[in-house]
Write an enzyme that holds these catalytic residues in place. Structure first.
Site, short mmCIF file in Angstrom:
data_model
loop_
_atom_site.label_atom_id
_atom_site.label_comp_id
_atom_site.label_asym_id
_atom_site.label_seq_id
_atom_site.Cartn_x
_atom_site.Cartn_y
_atom_site.Cartn_z
N TYR A 146 0.81 -1.21 0.00
CA TYR A 146 0.00 0.00 0.00
C TYR A 146 0.85 1.27 0.00
O TYR A 146 0.41 2.31 -0.45
CB TYR A 146 -0.90 0.03 1.24
N LYS A 195 3.97 -15.32 3.03
CA LYS A 195 4.20 -16.10 1.80
C LYS A 195 5.71 -16.31 1.71
O LYS A 195 6.37 -15.92 0.75
CB LYS A 195 3.63 -15.33 0.59
N ASP A 227 -2.03 -18.50 1.25
CA ASP A 227 -3.01 -19.25 0.45
C ASP A 227 -3.65 -20.36 1.29
O ASP A 227 -4.86 -20.58 1.25
CB ASP A 227 -2.38 -19.82 -0.84
N ASP A 251 -5.89 -7.29 4.41
CA ASP A 251 -7.05 -6.71 3.71
C ASP A 251 -7.91 -7.84 3.15
O ASP A 251 -9.13 -7.86 3.34
CB ASP A 251 -6.56 -5.79 2.58
N ASP A 255 -11.73 -9.56 4.81
CA ASP A 255 -13.01 -9.65 4.09
C ASP A 255 -13.53 -11.08 4.12
O ASP A 255 -14.72 -11.33 4.31
CB ASP A 255 -12.85 -9.21 2.62
C1 IPM Z 1 -10.16 -1.67 4.06
C2 IPM Z 1 -10.45 -1.13 2.68
C3 IPM Z 1 -9.34 -0.18 2.28
C4 IPM Z 1 -8.05 -0.97 2.29
C5 IPM Z 1 -9.56 0.53 0.92
C6 IPM Z 1 -10.83 1.33 0.90
C7 IPM Z 1 -8.39 1.39 0.54
O1 IPM Z 1 -10.60 -2.17 1.78
O2 IPM Z 1 -10.06 -0.87 5.01
O3 IPM Z 1 -10.04 -2.89 4.18
O4 IPM Z 1 -7.74 -1.65 1.31
O5 IPM Z 1 -7.34 -0.90 3.29
MG MG Z 2 -10.57 -4.11 2.63
#
Ligand code: IPM
Ligand code: MG
Length: 360
Positions: A146, A195, A227, A251, A255
């Site tokens: 990032y 990784k 993975d 990240d 999710d």
């Molecule tokens: C998160 C989001 C952010 C990230 C985006 C919006 C830049 O997906 O906070 O997980 O990737 O960190």
């Molecule tokens: Mg995210």
């Protein structure tokens, strides 16, 4: 206690879900005799619309002057929103990345808990979810891909893009220590995800994490390739306590972890630096497709406000009151659309906020 809170409602469903979290905070303040002083701050698309940039220096200064920042979400529909006609460094997401960096918020805590009440919303088979699960994803937030150098250039007539993944040992050490500290207060297990079979950054990560582990003899450390971790999260999520990982892996895995708990609308998060300051936001995005419809789930934001009370203000009792109220409302059968299942009562964003506030 006087709580000085910066509020970034942001874009999409942000304003709706933050309004509900403030409603709950106000109720907590009333019951436990605190005062919340809110300062509204603009970031993301909302800031672009007013100032032409996703985050101004003044907003950074105001955020720094607060004890904590409560945030909704930023960003819009990349296909239709004019914000995405701008160059990448001027788009909504750039504001979020900059505030994380400016405030040195290197430790991102994302708790993924399967509530008994929400087992129906979990896409995994019952034999996998039996007994529930409760894990904490510790995502490094100010390094890696990032924030590495990036560029897009033409080389020998071919467009070529570069992103670099860099970590130094100090950056790895401080997040690893945080991970082990948190594990000490939980089930004392750290799964460090990397990784290392491919990446140099991961090999350094593994080495430093092992050094830090020596200072925490009570904590069991295991390493897992990313993975494999993605697979294990759906195969046997119960095995995890603290998942410690770098920015991009965190990240993606957070999710995934949110979905196995039923909905991303349930996943709170705290982004912390070395001080008591923190930025608290739901892990989900701005969901422009449902913005303004009054159907977004405000629970992740409300639980993020609970994390704020706990981490930035040491108000454990008050934080617990919010968490208990959320559980009670779920037990009473109320659901927003994303976590709805048969026989339950579907409510909108405002009603969900009202119900949780009433239960404080
Ligand atoms: C998160 C989001 C952010 C990230 C985006 C919006 C830049 O997906 O906070 O997980 O990737 O960190
Ligand atoms: Mg995210």
């Amino acid at each position: 206690m006087n709580l000085k809170i910066g509020v970034i409602k942001g874009d999409g469903i942000g304003p709706e879900i933050v309004t509900e979290a403030m409603k709950v905070l106000d109720k907590v303040s009333e019951v436990y005799e605190h005062t919340c002083n809110y300062t509204q701050l603009l970031m993301g698309g909302a800031s672009i619309d007013v100032y032409g940039v996703p985050l101004t220096d003044e907003t950074v200064a105001e955020a720094k002057a607060s004890d904590a920042v409560l945030m909704g979400s930023i960003g819009g529909d990349a296909k239709t929103s004019p914000w995405y006609q701008l160059e990448p460094s001027k788009r909504p997401e750039a504001g979020l990345l900059r505030i994380r960096k400016e405030l040195n918020l290197f430790a991102n805590l994302r708790p993924a808990i399967l509530y008994d009440e929400l087992k129906g919303a979990c896409p995994l088979k019952e034999e996998i979810t039996a007994g529930g699960f409760d894990m904490m994803i510790m995502r490094e937030l100010t390094g890696g891909l990032y924030f590495g150098e990036r560029k897009t250039v033409e080389e020998n007539g071919v467009m070529t893009a570069y992103d670099s993944l860099t970590y130094n040992e100090a950056e790895i050490r401080r997040i690893a220590k945080r991970g082990f500290d948190i594990a000490m207060k939980r089930k004392k297990k750290v799964t460090s995800v990397d990784k290392a079979n491919v990446l140099d950054s991961s090999r350094l990560w593994r080495k430093v994490v092992e050094e830090v582990a020596k200072e925490y003899p009570e904590v069991t450390l295991e390493h897992m390739l990313v993975d494999n971790c993605a697979m294990q999260l759906v195969k046997d999520p119960k095995q995890f306590d603290v998942i410690l990982t770098e920015n991009m892996f965190g990240d993606i895995l957070s999710d995934e972890a949110s979905m196995v708990t039923g909905s991303i609308g349930m996943l709170a998060s705290a982004s912390l630096n070395e001080t008591k300051f923190g930025l608290y936001e739901p892990s989900g995005g701005s969901a422009p497709d449902i913005a303004g419809k009054g159907i977004a789930n405000p629970i992740a934001t409300i639980l993020s406000a609970a994390m704020m009370l706990r981490f930035s203000f040491d108000l454990d009792k008050e934080a617990k009151a919010i968490e208990n109220a959320v559980e009670k409302v779920l037990k009473d059968g109320y659901r927003t659309m994303d976590i709805m299942s048969q026989g339950k009562t579907q409510v909108g964003t405002t009603k969900m906020g009202d119900l949780i506030a009433e239960n404080i």
